[in-house]
Motif scaffolding. Structure first.
Motif, PDB file in Angstrom:
ATOM      1  N   UNK A  48       0.993  -1.197   0.010  1.00 47.96           N
ATOM      2  CA  UNK A  48      -0.116   0.014  -0.134  1.00 47.96           C
ATOM      3  C   UNK A  48       0.531   1.360  -0.140  1.00 47.96           C
ATOM      4  N   UNK A  49       2.044   1.068   0.169  1.00 51.43           N
ATOM      5  CA  UNK A  49       3.025   2.204   0.204  1.00 51.43           C
ATOM      6  C   UNK A  49       4.047   2.387  -0.836  1.00 51.43           C
ATOM      7  N   UNK A  50       3.932   1.844  -1.892  1.00 56.13           N
ATOM      8  CA  UNK A  50       4.835   2.053  -2.927  1.00 56.13           C
ATOM      9  C   UNK A  50       4.429   1.832  -4.267  1.00 56.13           C
ATOM     10  N   UNK A  51       3.018   2.028  -4.452  1.00 57.93           N
ATOM     11  CA  UNK A  51       2.319   1.917  -5.685  1.00 57.93           C
ATOM     12  C   UNK A  51       2.506   0.970  -6.512  1.00 57.93           C
ATOM     13  N   UNK A  52       2.357  -0.458  -5.847  1.00 56.74           N
ATOM     14  CA  UNK A  52       2.125  -1.581  -6.543  1.00 56.74           C
ATOM     15  C   UNK A  52       1.086  -2.344  -6.422  1.00 56.74           C
ATOM     16  N   UNK A  53      -0.077  -1.678  -5.953  1.00 58.76           N
ATOM     17  CA  UNK A  53      -1.376  -2.488  -6.028  1.00 58.76           C
ATOM     18  C   UNK A  53      -2.129  -1.995  -7.417  1.00 58.76           C
ATOM     19  N   UNK A  54      -3.328  -2.748  -7.661  1.00 57.17           N
ATOM     20  CA  UNK A  54      -3.861  -2.262  -8.983  1.00 57.17           C
ATOM     21  C   UNK A  54      -3.267  -3.393 -10.091  1.00 57.17           C
ATOM     22  N   UNK A  55      -3.918  -2.955 -11.237  1.00 58.21           N
ATOM     23  CA  UNK A  55      -3.558  -3.570 -12.421  1.00 58.21           C
ATOM     24  C   UNK A  55      -2.542  -3.009 -13.399  1.00 58.21           C
ATOM     25  N   UNK A  56      -1.832  -4.116 -14.074  1.00 53.06           N
ATOM     26  CA  UNK A  56      -1.086  -3.601 -14.919  1.00 53.06           C
ATOM     27  C   UNK A  56      -1.492  -3.122 -16.378  1.00 53.06           C
ATOM     28  N   UNK A  57      -2.857  -3.449 -16.679  1.00 56.97           N
ATOM     29  CA  UNK A  57      -3.420  -3.046 -17.943  1.00 56.97           C
ATOM     30  C   UNK A  57      -3.332  -4.281 -18.870  1.00 56.97           C
ATOM     31  N   UNK A  58      -2.414  -5.136 -18.339  1.00 55.56           N
ATOM     32  CA  UNK A  58      -2.555  -6.359 -19.264  1.00 55.56           C
ATOM     33  C   UNK A  58      -3.374  -7.612 -19.071  1.00 55.56           C
ATOM     34  N   UNK A  59      -3.702  -8.423 -19.943  1.00 56.16           N
ATOM     35  CA  UNK A  59      -4.462  -9.557 -19.637  1.00 56.16           C
ATOM     36  C   UNK A  59      -3.660 -10.746 -19.802  1.00 56.16           C
ATOM     37  N   UNK A  60      -3.703 -11.572 -18.849  1.00 55.40           N
ATOM     38  CA  UNK A  60      -2.727 -13.080 -19.059  1.00 55.40           C
ATOM     39  C   UNK A  60      -3.560 -14.079 -20.055  1.00 55.40           C
ATOM     40  N   UNK A  61      -2.727 -15.058 -19.733  1.00 52.04           N
ATOM     41  CA  UNK A  61      -3.203 -16.370 -20.879  1.00 52.04           C
ATOM     42  C   UNK A  61      -4.501 -16.935 -20.628  1.00 52.04           C
ATOM     43  N   UNK A  62      -5.039 -16.422 -19.354  1.00 53.03           N
ATOM     44  CA  UNK A  62      -6.362 -17.308 -18.640  1.00 53.03           C
ATOM     45  C   UNK A  62      -7.334 -16.298 -19.227  1.00 53.03           C
ATOM     46  N   UNK A  63      -6.958 -14.857 -19.708  1.00 56.38           N
ATOM     47  CA  UNK A  63      -7.914 -13.864 -20.079  1.00 56.38           C
ATOM     48  C   UNK A  63      -8.345 -13.009 -18.758  1.00 56.38           C
ATOM     49  N   UNK A  64      -7.394 -13.010 -17.670  1.00 57.83           N
ATOM     50  CA  UNK A  64      -7.649 -12.212 -16.640  1.00 57.83           C
ATOM     51  C   UNK A  64      -7.096 -10.920 -16.458  1.00 57.83           C
ATOM     52  N   UNK A  65      -7.530 -10.121 -15.935  1.00 54.25           N
ATOM     53  CA  UNK A  65      -6.507  -8.903 -15.715  1.00 54.25           C
ATOM     54  C   UNK A  65      -5.471  -9.113 -14.778  1.00 54.25           C
ATOM     55  N   UNK A  66      -4.102  -8.663 -15.165  1.00 53.14           N
ATOM     56  CA  UNK A  66      -3.097  -8.748 -14.549  1.00 53.14           C
ATOM     57  C   UNK A  66      -2.867  -7.760 -13.481  1.00 53.14           C
ATOM     58  N   UNK A  67      -2.712  -8.042 -12.331  1.00 51.75           N
ATOM     59  CA  UNK A  67      -2.154  -7.110 -11.242  1.00 51.75           C
ATOM     60  C   UNK A  67      -0.983  -6.859 -11.234  1.00 51.75           C
ATOM     61  N   UNK A  68      -0.471  -5.833 -10.690  1.00 51.78           N
ATOM     62  CA  UNK A  68       1.060  -5.308 -10.606  1.00 51.78           C
ATOM     63  C   UNK A  68       1.803  -6.474  -9.911  1.00 51.78           C
ATOM     64  N   UNK A  69       1.080  -6.863  -8.637  1.00 51.59           N
ATOM     65  CA  UNK A  69       1.670  -7.936  -7.789  1.00 51.59           C
ATOM     66  C   UNK A  69       1.961  -9.133  -8.323  1.00 51.59           C
ATOM     67  N   UNK A  70       1.002  -9.611  -9.325  1.00 54.17           N
ATOM     68  CA  UNK A  70       1.101 -10.817 -10.007  1.00 54.17           C
ATOM     69  C   UNK A  70       2.474 -11.089 -10.788  1.00 54.17           C
ATOM     70  N   UNK A  71       2.678  -9.716 -11.618  1.00 52.08           N
ATOM     71  CA  UNK A  71       3.705  -9.781 -12.427  1.00 52.08           C
ATOM     72  C   UNK A  71       5.286  -9.620 -11.427  1.00 52.08           C
ATOM     73  N   UNK A  72       4.819  -8.936 -10.278  1.00 49.92           N
ATOM     74  CA  UNK A  72       6.289  -8.753  -9.463  1.00 49.92           C
ATOM     75  C   UNK A  72       6.679  -9.872  -9.062  1.00 49.92           C
ATOM     76  N   UNK A  73       5.489 -11.053  -8.416  1.00 53.09           N
ATOM     77  CA  UNK A  73       5.859 -12.274  -7.809  1.00 53.09           C
ATOM     78  C   UNK A  73       6.306 -13.239  -8.891  1.00 53.09           C
ATOM     79  N   UNK A  74       5.885 -13.145 -10.293  1.00 51.53           N
ATOM     80  CA  UNK A  74       6.188 -13.883 -11.187  1.00 51.53           C
ATOM     81  C   UNK A  74       7.681 -13.560 -11.659  1.00 51.53           C
ATOM     82  N   UNK A  75       7.971 -12.312 -11.831  1.00 52.16           N
ATOM     83  CA  UNK A  75       9.449 -12.039 -12.057  1.00 52.16           C
ATOM     84  C   UNK A  75      10.274 -12.279 -10.903  1.00 52.16           C
TER      85      UNK A  75
END
Ligand code: AFP
Length: 334
Positions: A48-75
């Motif tokens: 909540x403090x470092x602007x990593x909440x919310x969506x990236x604007x991308x959709x993943x292979x499942x057709x689901x909206x990707x959260x910034x944290x999904x991407x960070x955790x995957x990376x």
């Protein structure tokens, strides 16, 4: 002072001595998963403090909206494992195609399949989240594994488990000799053994499901749900409903206290929502190793034929008697 605490790495080393078949490489791999879990937990704590909440604007292979944290955790997973030399391939919910690491092969025989951030719709409301992992072994010595080699049956897993980011961070895993849980002690940055040889009760008093989907379910599934709510002292009904929207958190509750988690198939979507390789298979093995059961409603999850990395499957998982009963309803035997 009571007994000296047992760290994750010490415990795994002891397991290796007790079960000489367990390889040292696997030990390194589980320790690395623990490290990735610490990094993800740290991001979640400050999210909540470092602007990593919310969506990236991308959709993943499942057709689901990707959260910034999904991407960070995957990376975090990909970077940590690419550099570790411990695996020769990685596949995840967030990547359409696996990452193959020929530079690590043939020294590294293991392949890691994971859901980096399970329950990611919980991120913005500070609710529990998880990571699920499954480890399989590349069987061929004569060539680098391909995408198809990652698509394995659940019975072929050599290690599986999850990280739960809740009020505390936990790592729970199995390598086929029971299930053990470790709690991250933030003061010293170590996972300490807190739940040795977890056994799931044969029957629980809790169900977890997205009941908003009730009218989409087949008759048998609906009748099972209706049954769970009818008063009956002998079977402890009515059950309590508890659903967090995070599979890991809900299955963890069942593992410790018993009960059943369900994400059934729907009339228009018989394959259900959850993914076989990186959600159902690893959790099924954990729950079976603790004495529970995991089923599609008609067959054992671990016996499902895997056809592709992002394959979906209906899931009924938890206490053996509860899952058995659900199967009877789903199969029309009750
Ligand atoms: P994500 O991993 O894509 O966030 O999905 C969460 C999940 O797979 C599982 O953790 C939940 O139990 C389930 O989906 C929630 O789905 P509903 O929102 O349909 O209840």
């Amino acid at each position: 002072m009571g007994q000296f605490p047992l760290t994750l790495s010490r415990f795994i080393a002891q397991e290796q001595v007790a079960h000489p078949g367990t390889s040292g490489e696997l030990t390194g791999l589980l320790t690395q998963i623990g490290l990735v879990g610490k990094l993800i937990a740290q991001d979640l704590r400050r999210a909540g403090l470092i602007d990593i909440l919310g969506l990236t604007g991308e959709t993943n292979v499942q057709g689901e909206a990707v959260k910034k944290l999904d991407e960070i955790a995957n990376e975090t997973f990909v970077t940590a494992f690419r550099q570790s030399g411990l695996v020769c391939a990685l596949a995840s919910e967030e990547m359409e195609k696996p990452v193959l690491l020929p530079e690590n092969w043939p020294q590294a025989k293991y392949m890691l399949i994971f859901d980096p951030l399970d329950g990611s719709s919980n991120t913005d409301s500070n609710m529990p989240l998880g990571t699920i992992f499954s480890v399989v072994k590349a069987e061929r010595n004569d060539r680098m594994p391909t995408e198809d080699d990652l698509v394995c049956k659940g019975t072929e897993q050599v290690a599986a488990g999850y990280l739960l980011y809740g009020s505390s961070t936990m790592l729970v895993y199995t390598v086929g000799h029971g299930v053990h849980g470790f709690t991250l002690e933030p003061g010293i940055g170590e996972y300490l053994l807190s739940h040795e040889q977890i056994r799931i009760p044969a029957r629980g008093k809790v169900y977890a499901a997205n009941e908003g989907n009730y009218h989409k379910w087949p008759e048998g599934t609906k009748r099972y749900f209706d049954y769970l709510k009818v008063k009956d002292t002998a079977t402890g009904r009515p059950y309590s409903g508890r659903y967090s929207g995070c599979l890991v958190a809900d299955v963890h509750r069942m593992l410790l206290g018993g009960g059943i988690y369900l994400y059934p198939g729907e009339l228009d979507k018989p394959e259900g929502k959850l993914r076989l390789l990186y959600e159902a298979n690893p959790l099924a093995w954990v729950v079976e190793q603790a004495g529970g059961k995991a089923s599609t409603g008609t067959m054992r999850i671990l016996d499902m034929e895997a056809k592709q990395i992002h394959q979906r499957v209906p899931l009924f998982i938890g206490s053996a008697n509860d899952v058995r009963e659900a199967e009877e309803f789903v199969q029309g035997r009750r």
